[in-house]
Design a protein around this motif. Structure first.
Motif, short mmCIF file in Angstrom:
data_model
loop_
_atom_site.label_atom_id
_atom_site.label_comp_id
_atom_site.label_asym_id
_atom_site.label_seq_id
_atom_site.Cartn_x
_atom_site.Cartn_y
_atom_site.Cartn_z
N GLN A 153 0.80 -1.22 0.00
CA GLN A 153 0.00 0.00 0.00
C GLN A 153 0.84 1.27 0.00
O GLN A 153 0.32 2.34 -0.33
CB GLN A 153 -0.91 0.01 1.25
N MET A 154 2.10 1.19 0.37
CA MET A 154 2.89 2.40 0.58
C MET A 154 3.45 2.94 -0.74
O MET A 154 3.83 2.19 -1.63
CB MET A 154 4.04 2.11 1.55
N ASP A 155 3.50 4.27 -0.83
CA ASP A 155 4.13 4.91 -1.98
C ASP A 155 5.66 4.93 -1.84
O ASP A 155 6.36 4.97 -2.85
CB ASP A 155 3.63 6.36 -2.12
N PHE A 156 6.15 4.93 -0.61
CA PHE A 156 7.59 5.03 -0.36
C PHE A 156 8.04 3.86 0.50
O PHE A 156 7.52 3.64 1.59
CB PHE A 156 7.90 6.36 0.33
N ARG A 157 9.00 3.07 -0.01
CA ARG A 157 9.60 1.96 0.72
C ARG A 157 8.53 1.01 1.28
O ARG A 157 8.37 0.85 2.49
CB ARG A 157 10.51 2.47 1.83
N SER A 158 7.85 0.35 0.38
CA SER A 158 6.83 -0.62 0.78
C SER A 158 7.49 -1.87 1.35
O SER A 158 8.29 -2.51 0.68
CB SER A 158 5.98 -0.99 -0.44
N PRO A 159 7.18 -2.27 2.60
CA PRO A 159 7.83 -3.43 3.21
C PRO A 159 7.54 -4.75 2.49
O PRO A 159 8.38 -5.66 2.50
CB PRO A 159 7.26 -3.46 4.64
N THR A 160 6.37 -4.88 1.85
CA THR A 160 6.01 -6.15 1.23
C THR A 160 6.32 -6.21 -0.26
O THR A 160 6.15 -7.27 -0.87
CB THR A 160 4.51 -6.45 1.43
N ASN A 161 6.78 -5.14 -0.85
CA ASN A 161 7.06 -5.12 -2.29
C ASN A 161 8.50 -5.59 -2.55
O ASN A 161 9.31 -4.88 -3.15
CB ASN A 161 6.84 -3.72 -2.85
N GLN A 162 8.80 -6.81 -2.13
CA GLN A 162 10.17 -7.30 -2.14
C GLN A 162 10.59 -7.90 -3.48
O GLN A 162 11.78 -8.15 -3.69
CB GLN A 162 10.36 -8.34 -1.03
N LEU A 163 9.66 -8.15 -4.38
CA LEU A 163 10.01 -8.72 -5.68
C LEU A 163 10.32 -7.64 -6.71
O LEU A 163 10.73 -7.95 -7.83
CB LEU A 163 8.85 -9.58 -6.21
N ALA A 164 10.18 -6.39 -6.34
CA ALA A 164 10.39 -5.29 -7.27
C ALA A 164 11.87 -4.96 -7.42
O ALA A 164 12.70 -5.30 -6.56
CB ALA A 164 9.62 -4.05 -6.81
#
Length: 496
Positions: A153-164
């Motif tokens: 959900q975060m625009d900056f440093r999303s903790p769960t967006n680890q595959l990006a």
């Protein structure tokens, strides 16, 4: 129609004409016969002639084009460079042969010039952007190719967006707009209760970093610093002679599954990932002798050693310690990790609230003995977004935490907290925009401020001027760039 309506209509017609010209140019390069038919209104397919006005899905069209140019002037007295310029062009062409299938081809051109400092030259590079083939039906969608990943959900440093994966060649951090497309197979199923998304990355794509002599590279051999690692200043002379090795591993980038549910009151999801870290973590090589590692860990580097370095030079003393022909290395590591995370968003009191957290099995770190290791970690963030006073003002605030869960003494921050966000307002019927982006961190202390003013009164274009100011402890990820303050002028145009 009043004067304002006539002006708006004229602007729209001009934009449509520009899009048509660009589309025709691209078609003429890839589909010459189709481009000619576009100008006449008909398309020849074999012996059949199709009316363009009745079959709009048969032809490729320009999905989006963005052209951006920026000029920077560094202003700090210890600045790493004098000035630089950037030209960035991205375009996408999409073909939709029928309602179930999409084909998109993306291209990105980048020209970078810098004067002063360690690098006085220009570079040009072309690479693919989002390019994929997609199939869709009423309940599912499958996409194969290079695509951007937006989990969380975060625009900056999303903790769960680890595959990006991210582009860090021109700036050390950013939001989702700075993501790179990664080769992936994505399957999405839209159910009555939950939506399911499965991602498989057959090929790992590391985040892009600048060259080792660039002001934005996270290792500075001149100052003896590695961004985010609290190294003893006594190591600085040896880092100056070290060799940096960055060979991203081949093979898979990982996989993940995400379950998401949306209701009128709340939107939430759970995800499980096994992924390789895309941003390089730099470690000191194993060549440092064990007794010297122990001395640094205890903070008891012999004065005689420091005197010898000052008298004979770091290279000569290093050969005595490690042996001739054994250079000190600084190596990039991309560890695998298992990530269990979740996020949710809801609306309350005319504000949008977001929360996100992830447990990460292997976070890279450096021990006090200068050994590379991985430790469990937790990352979390809570954000609120609102439009106070009137609809022309937007305020976003995010509080984040990053924790390494290990009892050993580490040279990395074990508990880091940051407060970041954006405050912006539009003026003069959205012809002008003022914006402040900010980040304030604790443990270690760090600060980043980015005020901007932009003029938006020209069709699809943006003219902007902004300032970037960095401060903080030398071992902080932002404090590392505290001599990189600069002012910037930019121009951007986008066609959708």
């Amino acid at each position: 129609m009043n004067a304002l309506g006539i002006q708006s209509t004229a602007r729209s017609l001009r934009l449509q004409s520009i899009r048509s010209i660009i589309s025709t140019c691209l078609l003429s390069a890839s589909f010459p016969s189709a481009a000619a038919a576009t100008l006449t209104g008909n398309v020849n397919v074999g012996s059949e002639e199709l009316d363009r006005t009745t079959s709009p899905l048969e032809m490729p069209f320009l999905a989006s084009t963005v052209l951006r140019t920026e000029g920077k002037q560094w202003v700090d007295s210890n600045r790493p460079a004098d000035r630089s310029a950037l030209l960035d062009f991205t375009t996408h062409v999409r073909l939709t042969p029928n309602p179930e299938w999409d084909l998109q081809l993306g291209l990105r051109l980048n020209v970078d010039w810098q004067q002063g400092g360690k690098r006085d030259q220009w570079e040009a590079e072309a690479e693919f952007d989002e390019s994929f083939v997609r199939y869709r039906s009423a309940a599912q969608r499958m996409t194969l190719g290079a695509q951007r990943i937006h989990w969380g959900q975060m625009d900056f440093r999303s903790p769960t967006n680890q595959l990006a994966s991210y582009d860090r060649r021109h700036f050390p951090f950013g939001d989702r707009s700075e993501q790179l497309p990664v080769p992936a197979l994505r399957w999405e199923h839209f159910g009555s209760s939950f939506d399911t998304e499965v991602l498989l990355l057959p090929r790992f794509r590391a985040s892009r970093l600048p060259k080792a002599n660039d002001p934005w590279f996270p290792v500075d051999r001149t100052r003896g610093l590695i961004a985010g690692v609290d190294l003893d200043p006594a190591l600085a002379p040896w880092l100056a002679i070290a060799t940096i090795t960055d060979d991203p591993p081949s093979g898979s980038g990982g996989a993940g599954i995400r379950l998401r549910r949306s209701t009128p009151q709340i939107d939430y999801s759970l995800s499980l990932q096994r992924s390789r870290r895309s941003l390089a973590y730099y470690e000191l090589g194993p060549e440092i002798p064990a007794p010297l590692r122990g001395a640094f860990a205890r903070g008891e580097v012999p004065q005689s050693l420091l005197d010898a370095i000052a008298e004979r030079g770091a290279a000569a003393v290093w050969e005595d310690l490690a042996g001739e022909g054994t250079p000190l290395s600084i190596r990039a590591r991309y560890p695998y990790a298992t990530i269990l995370g979740g996020d949710l968003a809801w609306s309350w009191q005319d504000m949008v609230w977001r929360a996100e957290a992830a447990w990460i099995s292997d976070v890279p770190a450096t021990t006090a003995q200068l050994d590379y290791t991985t430790v469990p970690g937790v990352a979390w963030a809570v954000a609120v977004e609102t439009f106070p006073f009137d609809s022309e003002v937007r305020f976003n605030l995010q509080v984040s935490g990053d924790h390494r869960l290990d009892n050993r003494e580490l040279l990395d921050s074990t508990h880091a907290y940051t407060l970041s966000g954006t405050l912006e307002r539009y003026w003069q019927r959205q012809r002008w925009r003022t914006r402040l982006r900010y980040l304030v961190g604790a443990e270690p202390s760090q600060t980043y401020l980015n005020p901007q003013i932009a003029y938006l009164g020209v069709d699809a274009q943006e003219l902007y001027a902004e300032v970037h100011w960095f401060d903080g402890a030398r071992e902080a990820p932002i404090g590392y760039f505290r001599h990189n303050d600069f002012v910037m002028l930019g121009w951007r145009i986008q066609f959708n």
